[in-house]
Design an enzyme around this catalytic site. Sequence first.
Site: not given
Length: 168
Positions: A130, A144
């Site tokens: 991330d 995402d």
Amino acid sequence: MSAETTELDSPTRQARRSRAVLLLVAAVLAAADLILKAVAEALLSTGATTDLGPINIRLLYNRGVAFSLGADLSPWIVITATGLIIAALTWYTVSSAPSMTGLSRAGAAMLLGGAVGNFIDRLDGQGVVDYLHSGWFPTFNLADVFVTTGVALLVLGTIFPRRTRNDH
């Protein structure tokens, strides 16, 4: 070849084409996500952070699933569970693609591409890379964004079905 045979083949060809395009777009989106994750790891592995205003770019690893749920579980459990979910999602989207609206197909491709991108990233046991951090929301990545946007488009395409020329 008669006109009758051509007419029968046309829906079959269209169904195959809609399935192939969905899978191709999903694969391209998954590849784009994985490339950006590799770039993020290469550039941010020293702990560097880049401030872009509302979003900061910094490297984090999510060992769980959405919002780090299940982060304490063994990686193989998370990998197995997400793999089964993606297999079911793939079956559903591929079998339903010919009857979906264009908006739903676009959403399904985004959802599948994002899910596959995160799944492949997860396979090394380190967790998902991330790199997009807002400060008020959990850190996330392009996959995402694809998953969230894909779900929204899939739902919208289902709620607002395609109109035929006879609909007013």
